[in-house]
Design a protein around this motif. Structure first.
Motif, PDB file in Angstrom:
ATOM      1  N   VAL A 180       0.845  -1.203   0.000  1.00 21.17           N
ATOM      2  CA  VAL A 180       0.000   0.000   0.000  1.00 21.17           C
ATOM      3  C   VAL A 180       0.876   1.248   0.000  1.00 21.17           C
ATOM      4  CG1 VAL A 180      -1.626   1.341   1.401  1.00 21.17           C
ATOM      5  CG2 VAL A 180      -2.025  -1.091   1.014  1.00 21.17           C
ATOM      6  N   SER A 181       1.925   1.254   0.807  1.00 22.92           N
ATOM      7  CA  SER A 181       2.836   2.404   0.842  1.00 22.92           C
ATOM      8  C   SER A 181       3.513   2.613  -0.503  1.00 22.92           C
ATOM      9  CB  SER A 181       3.908   2.209   1.920  1.00 22.92           C
ATOM     10  OG  SER A 181       3.320   2.125   3.180  1.00 22.92           O
ATOM     11  N   PHE A 182       3.900   1.529  -1.131  1.00 18.21           N
ATOM     12  CA  PHE A 182       4.581   1.632  -2.419  1.00 18.21           C
ATOM     13  C   PHE A 182       3.625   2.071  -3.525  1.00 18.21           C
ATOM     14  CE2 PHE A 182       6.083  -0.299  -6.400  1.00 18.21           C
ATOM     15  CZ  PHE A 182       7.295   0.348  -6.511  1.00 18.21           C
ATOM     16  N   LEU A 183       2.428   1.470  -3.555  1.00 23.19           N
ATOM     17  CA  LEU A 183       1.492   1.755  -4.641  1.00 23.19           C
ATOM     18  C   LEU A 183       0.836   3.127  -4.518  1.00 23.19           C
ATOM     19  CD1 LEU A 183      -0.122  -1.764  -5.050  1.00 23.19           C
ATOM     20  CD2 LEU A 183       1.620  -0.692  -6.492  1.00 23.19           C
ATOM     21  N   THR A 184       0.764   3.664  -3.313  1.00 20.33           N
ATOM     22  CA  THR A 184       0.170   4.991  -3.144  1.00 20.33           C
ATOM     23  C   THR A 184       1.211   6.101  -3.159  1.00 20.33           C
ATOM     24  OG1 THR A 184       0.235   4.806  -0.734  1.00 20.33           O
ATOM     25  CG2 THR A 184      -1.813   4.114  -1.857  1.00 20.33           C
ATOM     26  N   GLY A 185       2.470   5.754  -3.219  1.00 18.10           N
ATOM     27  CA  GLY A 185       3.536   6.751  -3.238  1.00 18.10           C
ATOM     28  C   GLY A 185       3.756   7.316  -4.629  1.00 18.10           C
ATOM     29  N   GLN A 186       4.294   8.523  -4.667  1.00 21.85           N
ATOM     30  CA  GLN A 186       4.575   9.157  -5.953  1.00 21.85           C
ATOM     31  C   GLN A 186       6.066   9.200  -6.255  1.00 21.85           C
ATOM     32  OE1 GLN A 186       2.601  10.828  -3.587  1.00 21.85           O
ATOM     33  NE2 GLN A 186       0.666  10.256  -4.519  1.00 21.85           N
ATOM     34  N   ASN A 187       6.894   9.043  -5.241  1.00 22.62           N
ATOM     35  CA  ASN A 187       8.332   9.180  -5.409  1.00 22.62           C
ATOM     36  C   ASN A 187       8.974   7.797  -5.519  1.00 22.62           C
ATOM     37  OD1 ASN A 187      10.929  10.057  -5.501  1.00 22.62           O
ATOM     38  ND2 ASN A 187      10.957  11.002  -3.478  1.00 22.62           N
TER      39      ASN A 187
END
Length: 122
Positions: free
Chosen positions: A42-49
């Motif tokens: 979730v952290s990876f897929l919702t991140g932009q950087n």
């Protein structure tokens, strides 16, 4: 005449509940690893950087470092129980089994120390 048949309800059971704690520990550690995987995804897929800075920023949070550390320690214990059972079931020589168990313990402790070093160097 004594019943020599050790099958069924009259069988002699010694060491009842051996392995229950390890069985439960593997289930708990599996749940922790699954939860960490979901949080990481979730952290990876919702991140932009999507760069090293974004990855380092994710692991710079104290709660995430602790969650990762607990997950990896759980992974190492999970692996220990599984590998130990393999050594106990399939290695008949007591000396070789002891050597393999000690080698596994030292390897997993080294991996745990390396994990701490990696997580706290971010």
């Amino acid at each position: 005449m004594a019943n020599k048949n050790n099958i069924g309800p009259r069988r002699l059971v010694v060491g009842a509940h051996y392995g229950v704690k390890d069985w439960l520990a593997q289930r708990v550690t599996a749940i922790v690893m699954a939860a960490f995987t979901v949080v990481l995804l979730v952290s990876f897929l919702t991140g932009q950087n999507f760069s090293y800075e974004g990855w380092a920023g994710l692991f710079a949070r104290q709660w995430f470092k602790l969650f990762a550390l607990v997950t990896f320690l759980g992974l190492f214990y999970h692996a220990w129980v599984g590998i130990r059972d393999i050594w106990m079931d399939y290695v008949k020589s007591a000396g070789l089994r002891l050597f393999l168990m000690l080698a596994t313990i030292f390897w997993l402790l080294a991996c745990a120390a390396w994990t701490v070093q990696i997580l706290w160097s971010v």
